[in-house]
Write a protein that holds these residues in place. Structure first.
Motif: not given
Ligand code: SF4
Lengths: 384, 294
Positions: B29, B79, B81-82
């Motif tokens: 992210r 941090y 992106d899941f």
């Protein structure tokens, strides 16, 4: 959404069983628990019934993890519940706060037994009323429902699930050992109205998990459905991401309260009985509410103008309803199976408009109709 | 563990060189940067190795759920992106249990630390292992509480300095892998953060394991452990942990990304590699068999 219940009609069931039936009628498909008297029948019924409705049940290693497991399941899109009693409820406080902050719908049943500590496992109590409101740290909203009969356990379990989904918040169902273990004949409804959480309709890339609608409730996407987002118990912004910005944190905490406070009509339920011409009212909830009703009826036979106000919603406290009663009557008797937990709230709502007295029992004995009848007679005699 | 056989080791023959290493930025992210970790902290190396494992295995990004507790290592979840759940202190395996049972199609990864996973959360960890819930647990062991300022952890070696052990720690520490082997974890491995390629390989192996996979990542905390124990900063700390790596069947790889910097070697070495692997039924909760409910 209205869903049909199989096998409606008259049934002889236990309070804890009614809770399970209400949960299943509401669409509950995940149960995570830990055994504790006097709630264990809920786990025992759940483990048999969850597989039949396509759900899952698990016995966790303690009550901390029991509530954690249902929060995980709820984030995955399940309707999830756990049940416990006093000592286990103490352990659950950590995650009640997490569910409130992260806005994860779930239902927590506390079948109250005598406390403090391990107390009296097989005796009734209403000692957890304040804990249900304030047990977890920090400013948090709370919805707490208190049924007074086996039939009402069914109804309020459905309501608990609906409010949890509607407001994305944990909802606590609070009843005592007597109601949990009593078997009563109840007539189950043909169908119940079920509310499901609002899911987002915006494009994947425009989704932020904590962007609230005007109602104050953000839409909720289950994990694994293509919207990737963060969930945290830290103060967070609309992206769900931690922040130290005090203005953002304040707005979040205020919204958590506002989303419920702005819809009290959907949450608060109160039974009012024979109050129109009453001089004295009993304020009682749960099993004590039933004793109070009988006491009021008997007092009426003796010419005493008594009435009853029985909240089915303990939190948010029905302040307006109690204030209204205080305007009508001279005296409010607050009867509780504890050393005085809601009496302060009644005083606060009454604002001196009526005299507030309390009748309290602790140690495992219920408040009987006879005892309350005597209280009413004494008040009537004193006023005469 | 004296007679562990080599055949439980993952395939380490595939050469991965630094230049071939994947670009993992699509798993981050970027809008959440900068991150909270201190300069020189090895947790970032562990995260990169994990994202490379995800990339090599071509896992579906939408179907990964990362569940974390509280601490520096647990902050990693923010941090990536899941779908990520930053829960409460020590309870990540319990949240993950509910998540996995409700959505068996998700690839559930727990990120925890030594304080989070072995002190306050020890109970949840051993029970998830006992049940053999299909999840991968990454326990980043830096031998100290970093986020709260360097207090002694259940893994702090005896004699080491911590803010709550100013004269040297007087308790024996846990061996996380032995604990998890005793709890019945069907996969147990230990890798050192000084060996990023081995980390990736073992993580690929653990992620592919059907059942509960526990991987201890021997990481570091230059900010507190390194400073209090006068070991030095990031590179010195990495080397300090690297020299503890006894391997299990010889070194897993010759590759070391840290140049040798002389440091006082720690008293005890620890075995690394895959320490336990067995295939046994995966726990799915009490539910109807497929197609049985109406
Ligand atoms: S405190 Fe220690 S473990 Fe935490 S980020 Fe800093 S160096 Fe890493």
């Amino acid at each position: 959404m209205t869903i049909q219940i199989t096998m409606p009609g008259e049934k002889l069931i236990q309070g804890n069983e009614a809770c399970v039936m209400g949960a299943i009628a509401s669409g509950c498909n995940f149960y995570g628990g830990y055994p504790i008297t006097p709630s264990s029948e809920i786990a025992e019924h759940m483990v048999r019934r969850m597989p039949k409705v396509g759900g899952v049940s698990i016995q966790m290693e303690d009550e901390i993890s029991a509530l954690a497991s249902i929060i995980g399941a709820s984030l995955a899109g399940s309707k999830a519940m756990t049940a416990t009693s006093g000592p286990g409820f103490s352990l659950m406080q950590e995650h009640i706060g997490f569910a409130a902050m992260a806005e994860v719908p779930c239902v927590i049943v506390n079948v109250m037994r005598g406390g403090p500590s391990t107390g009296m496992p097989t005796s009734p109590s209403q000692g957890d009323v304040m804990q249900a409101r304030w047990g977890t740290h920090g400013d948090h909203p709370a919805i707490v429902l208190a049924p007074a009969s086996v039939g009402e356990v069914f109804d309020l379990t459905v309501k608990a699930f609906n409010l949890a989904e509607r407001f994305r918040t944990p909802v606590i169902l609070l009843y005592d050992e007597i109601i949990g273990h009593t078997r009563e004949s109840v007539s189950l409804p043909e169908s119940v109205t079920v509310i499901d959480r609002v899911t987002p309709d915006d494009a994947l890339e425009e989704f932020w998990p904590k962007e609230a609608d005007p109602d104050g409730v953000p839409a909720m996407s289950p994990f694994g459905d293509g919207r990737r987002f963060h969930v945290t118990g830290l103060a967070h912004d609309h992206r769900g991401f931690p922040t130290n910005d005090t203005a953002v944190a304040e707005a979040l905490i205020n919204r958590l309260h506002r989303k419920i406070d702005a819809h009290l009509d959907e949450v608060i339920e109160v039974e009012e009985y024979l109050l129109d011409d009453a001089d004295v009212a009993i304020f009682a909830y749960g099993i004590v509410g039933r004793s109070a009703k009988l006491a009021v009826e008997r007092a009426r036979l003796n010419g005493i103008k008594a009435g009853l106000i029985r909240p089915l919603t303990l939190w948010p406290f029905p302040t307006a309803q109690v204030a209204e009663v205080a305007r009508k009557v001279d005296t409010i008797v607050v009867a509780e199976m504890n050393l005085g937990q809601l009496v302060g709230e009644v005083e606060r709502a009454a604002k001196g408009q009526a005299e507030v007295v309390s009748h309290l029992r602790t140690g495992g004995e219920p408040v009987t109709p006879t005892a309350l009848e005597e209280v009413l007679a004494k008040i009537d005699g004193g006023n005469a | 563990m004296t007679d562990v056989k080599i055949d439980i080791q993952p395939d380490m023959t595939t050469e991965v060189t630094a230049t071939e290493r994947a670009d993992v930025r699509s798993y981050l992210r970027q809008w959440a940067m900068p991150h909270v970790l201190c300069p020189g902290c090895a947790h970032g190396i562990v995260l990169r190795s994990f994202l490379e494992a995800v990339d090599q295995l071509q896992l579906d990004q939408d179907k990964i759920a990362m569940v974390a507790g509280i601490g520096c290592s647990s902050r990693l979840a923010g941090y990536v992106d899941f779908c990520t759940l930053h829960g409460t202190h020590g309870r990540a395996p319990a949240f993950a249990t509910g998540l996995k049972l409700a959505r068996p199609d998700l690839n559930v990864v727990v990120v925890t630390g030594d304080g989070d996973g072995l002190a306050i959360g020890g109970n949840h960890l051993i029970h998830a292992a006992r049940r053999n819930i299909d999840m991968t647990v990454l326990l980043l062991n830096n031998s100290i509480y970093g986020m709260t300022g360097g207090q002694a952890a259940p893994t702090t070696p005896e004699g080491a300095i911590a803010s709550t052990a100013p004269q040297g720690h007087i308790e024996p520490g846990f061996d996380a892998c032995k604990l998890l082997m005793g709890a019945g974890a069907s996969y147990v491995a230990r890798v050192f953060a000084a060996n990023p390629i081995e980390m990736t390989k073992v993580m690929m192996d653990g992620l592919s394991h059907p059942g509960f996979a526990f991987i201890e990542l021997v990481s570091d905390c230059p900010e507190y452990f390194g400073r209090y124990n006068k070991i030095g900063g990031g590179p010195e700390m990495l080397n300090w942990i690297a020299v503890r790596d006894e391997g299990i069947a010889g070194p897993l790889s010759e590759k070391r990304f840290v140049e040798h910097i002389p440091v006082k070697p720690p008293a005890i070495g620890v075995k690394s590699g895959v320490l336990q692997r067995e295939i046994r039924p995966v726990y799915a909760g009490v539910r109807a068999a497929e197609g049985q409910h109406t």
